[in-house]
Design an enzyme around this catalytic site. Structure first.
Site, mmCIF file in Angstrom:
data_model
loop_
_atom_site.group_PDB
_atom_site.id
_atom_site.type_symbol
_atom_site.label_atom_id
_atom_site.label_comp_id
_atom_site.label_asym_id
_atom_site.label_seq_id
_atom_site.Cartn_x
_atom_site.Cartn_y
_atom_site.Cartn_z
ATOM 1 N N PRO A 327 106.163 35.329 15.040
ATOM 2 C CA PRO A 327 106.880 35.264 16.520
ATOM 3 C C PRO A 327 108.394 35.142 16.279
ATOM 4 C CG PRO A 327 105.986 33.089 15.765
ATOM 5 C CD PRO A 327 105.487 34.266 14.711
ATOM 6 N N GLY A 328 109.140 35.584 17.211
ATOM 7 C CA GLY A 328 110.591 35.337 17.231
ATOM 8 C C GLY A 328 110.983 34.763 18.670
ATOM 9 N N ARG A 329 110.853 35.612 19.687
ATOM 10 C CA ARG A 329 110.986 35.494 20.904
ATOM 11 C C ARG A 329 110.347 34.108 21.371
ATOM 12 N NH1 ARG A 329 112.210 39.035 24.780
ATOM 13 N NH2 ARG A 329 111.286 40.599 23.484
ATOM 14 N N ARG A 366 120.163 42.535 28.005
ATOM 15 C CA ARG A 366 118.597 42.753 28.150
ATOM 16 C C ARG A 366 118.461 43.156 29.472
ATOM 17 N NH1 ARG A 366 114.945 39.559 27.851
ATOM 18 N NH2 ARG A 366 113.369 40.747 27.374
ATOM 19 N N TYR A 370 116.575 46.857 29.187
ATOM 20 C CA TYR A 370 115.095 46.813 29.458
ATOM 21 C C TYR A 370 114.765 46.412 30.999
ATOM 22 C CZ TYR A 370 115.057 45.641 24.380
ATOM 23 O OH TYR A 370 115.369 45.459 23.163
ATOM 24 N N CYS A 397 133.301 46.687 32.505
ATOM 25 C CA CYS A 397 133.842 47.830 33.354
ATOM 26 C C CYS A 397 132.503 48.831 33.171
ATOM 27 C CB CYS A 397 134.805 48.585 32.665
ATOM 28 S SG CYS A 397 136.244 47.425 32.601
ATOM 29 N N GLU A 398 131.352 48.463 33.968
ATOM 30 C CA GLU A 398 130.039 49.053 34.146
ATOM 31 C C GLU A 398 129.725 48.599 35.486
ATOM 32 O OE1 GLU A 398 128.371 51.124 31.766
ATOM 33 O OE2 GLU A 398 130.037 50.882 30.380
ATOM 34 N N TYR A 427 117.398 37.484 21.456
ATOM 35 C CA TYR A 427 117.836 38.944 21.836
ATOM 36 C C TYR A 427 118.942 38.848 22.787
ATOM 37 C CZ TYR A 427 113.578 39.957 19.451
ATOM 38 O OH TYR A 427 112.309 39.758 18.492
HETATM 39 C C1 LIG Z 1 110.599 42.254 16.592
HETATM 40 C C2 LIG Z 1 109.667 41.911 15.784
HETATM 41 C C3 LIG Z 1 108.985 40.677 15.652
HETATM 42 C C4 LIG Z 1 109.258 39.637 16.593
HETATM 43 O O1 LIG Z 1 109.023 40.112 17.725
HETATM 44 P P1 LIG Z 1 108.971 38.770 18.896
HETATM 45 O O2 LIG Z 1 108.839 39.820 20.327
HETATM 46 O O3 LIG Z 1 110.459 38.157 19.255
HETATM 47 O O4 LIG Z 1 108.113 37.827 18.820
HETATM 48 C C5 LIG Z 1 108.084 40.605 14.599
HETATM 49 N N1 LIG Z 1 107.660 41.327 13.564
HETATM 50 C C6 LIG Z 1 108.329 42.622 13.687
HETATM 51 C C7 LIG Z 1 107.944 43.723 12.595
HETATM 52 C C8 LIG Z 1 109.564 42.965 14.550
HETATM 53 O O5 LIG Z 1 109.989 44.141 14.511
#
Ligand SMILES: *Cc1c(COP(=O)(O)O)cnc(C)c1O
Length: 469
Positions: A327-329, A366, A370, A397-398, A427
């Site tokens: 997990p990142g986000r 983002r 997206y 400037c967009e 992100y």
């Molecule tokens: C981007 C990524 C993540 C994290 O994704 P989240 O949406 O931020 O949880 C984990 N593993 C891989 C390989 C990624 O490219």
């Protein structure tokens, strides 16, 4: 991201999915705990605060703006640690949680992860350098990437990274040679494309077939990669990896992915007589950007993933492998908000009101990239004025320089007010740019004891230092 959760007023000329109307929230002053970092609240004067203990003694945003300037990312350290711990505890000792550093990485983040018992994913030499500089042990780092350079691989092998997630036949050859020349047997996972279309934005859905990442399961490339890796003495095949996308709200895609990965483990056992000990299900769990989003909790996710892997392994008569997740986000996203000062306010008769802030697409790409949805609130005071439909835009400037496409702010909003956009921990700083020679904002970490800059604001000297004439 689906636009179905993205209502906007038809009277304002937008093309909209059927039946969605943008209704102002019942209370414009409320700070929904779903989208704001855990310690955010308002003090007796109505100024938003963050940090403190049990909702008291937090720092108010006016003081933060005065001390650190705007725009600034304000990051709630307690919230980050709590979420990191929740992921680690949800999966327990039988699994590894790798925080995806690309969401947001700094030395402080690495320290917190180390202290909370998480591992770390990096996907470039730069991220690896930050991880090592902050003392993350090599064996707790994993390296990703679809086009790792020889230098990145050499550096990673030398640092003793726990595993490298191999993404192509070429990389198998290159990495095997590098490991051999360093006299190491390098643990690796193979990145597999499992053919799952995660229900998310096309650009962040990564496991369907037509894309740059991974080796196809259905096309046989994954099985061929296994053969090639097993033939290399300098590579130790630990398992297989899949990452199906980002900002995903249901576990159905993960279940299909887990089932297919276990299927591959069974094929590998049948063909080669080896049972691979690990599967990595990647990251991608969604967070609430607006009050309409309902993300799942780590414990629920962990339970359903563990159950599906257990069940599939039982039916394939395989010993259940160790699970990793990335997990990142879901860890860092909700923990920060971006604090802006309001500048120009431009009402367009019959359309909407444009509210300009002192940042924009350079600190949050983002929305433009997206179509991401965000919420926004007036945080330097409360207001009883009527809701006004706004579009929050930056100073670039967009015309696509939009931070929040449609939202309501009080009609008495004025230049100098502070507004904040929640859920910008992931992100945003990591994708920030110097477009228009903007100076990238600082990241200010707040905990119970106060505020501290963990990434400082860029200066004009920083810009000029790179420009050597
Ligand atoms: C981007 C990524 C993540 C994290 O994704 P989240 O949406 O931020 O949880 C984990 N593993 C891989 C390989 C990624 O490219």
């Amino acid at each position: 991201m689906s636009r179905s959760a993205h209502p906007a007023g038809p009277r304002h000329g937008d093309v909209l999915p059927e039946g969605h109307y943008l209704a102002p929230p019942s209370d414009l002053n409320a700070l929904d705990p779903k989208v704001w970092a855990r310690t955010v609240t308002r003090d007796a004067e109505g100024v938003a605060t963050v940090g403190g203990r049990d909702g008291v003694g937090g720092l108010d945003v006016k003081a933060l703006a005065a001390e650190f300037g705007t725009p600034a990312y304000i990051l709630d350290e307690q919230d980050f640690r709590t979420r990191a711990r929740a992921w680690r505890d949800a999966f327990g000792d039988g699994a590894d949680v790798y925080y995806a550093g690309k969401a947001f990485l700094s030395k402080a983040i690495v320290r917190w992860l180390r202290e909370e018992g998480l591992n770390l994913d990096v996907c470039s030499a730069g991220e690896l350098a930050v991880a090592l500089a902050a003392g993350m042990p090599g064996e707790r780092i994993a390296l990703h990437g679809n086009n790792k350079t020889a230098q990145e691989l050499e550096h990673a092998v030398k640092a003793g990274v726990g595993h490298i997630v191999v993404d192509s036949y070429q990389e198998i050859e290159l990495l095997a040679a590098i490991a051999e020349s360093q006299g190491v047997r390098q643990p690796i996972l193979i990145r597999v494309t499992v053919g799952v279309e995660a229900h998310t934005h096309e650009f962040i859905a990564t496991a369907h077939e037509d894309q740059k990442f991974g080796l196809s399961l259905s096309g046989g490339a994954a099985a061929e990669a296994v053969r090639r890796v097993l033939a290399k003495d300098s590579l130790e095949l630990r398992g297989i990896h899949s990452h199906i996308g980002s900002q995903i709200f249901d576990t159905a895609g993960f279940e299909v992915s887990a089932r297919r990965l276990v299927g591959l483990l069974a094929e590998v056992r049948d063909e080669h007589g080896v049972e691979l000990p690990e599967i990595d299900l990647g990251g991608g769990l969604g967070i609430a950007y607006t009050s309409e989003d309902d993300p799942k909790q780590p414990a629920e996710i962990a339970a359903s993933l563990a159950e599906i892997v257990r069940r599939e392994c039982a039916s394939a008569q395989l010993k259940a492998p160790r699970i990793s997740v990335e997990p990142g986000r879901a860890i860092v996203g909700p923990t920060a908000f971006t604090l802006y000062e309001v500048g120009t306010i431009k009402p367009l008769e019959g359309l909407r009101t444009y509210v300009s802030v002192d940042g924009g697409m350079s600190d949050n790409i983002r929305t433009a990239l997206y179509d991401a949805e965000y919420s926004v609130a007036l945080v330097s005071r409360t207001s009883e004025a009527a809701p006004m439909l706004v579009r929050v835009v930056g100073k670039h400037c967009e015309s696509g320089d939009i931070v929040v496409r449609d939202a309501f702010l009080p009609a008495d909003l004025a230049a100098g007010d502070l507004i904040a956009v929640p859920a910008t921990g992931a992100y945003c700083r990591s994708m920030a740019s110097n477009y228009n020679h903007a100076l990238r904002p600082p990241v200010v970490a707040v905990d119970a004891d106060g505020a501290r800059v963990i990434v400082r604001r860029e200066t004009e000297e920083d810009l000029l230092r790179l420009d050597i004439g």
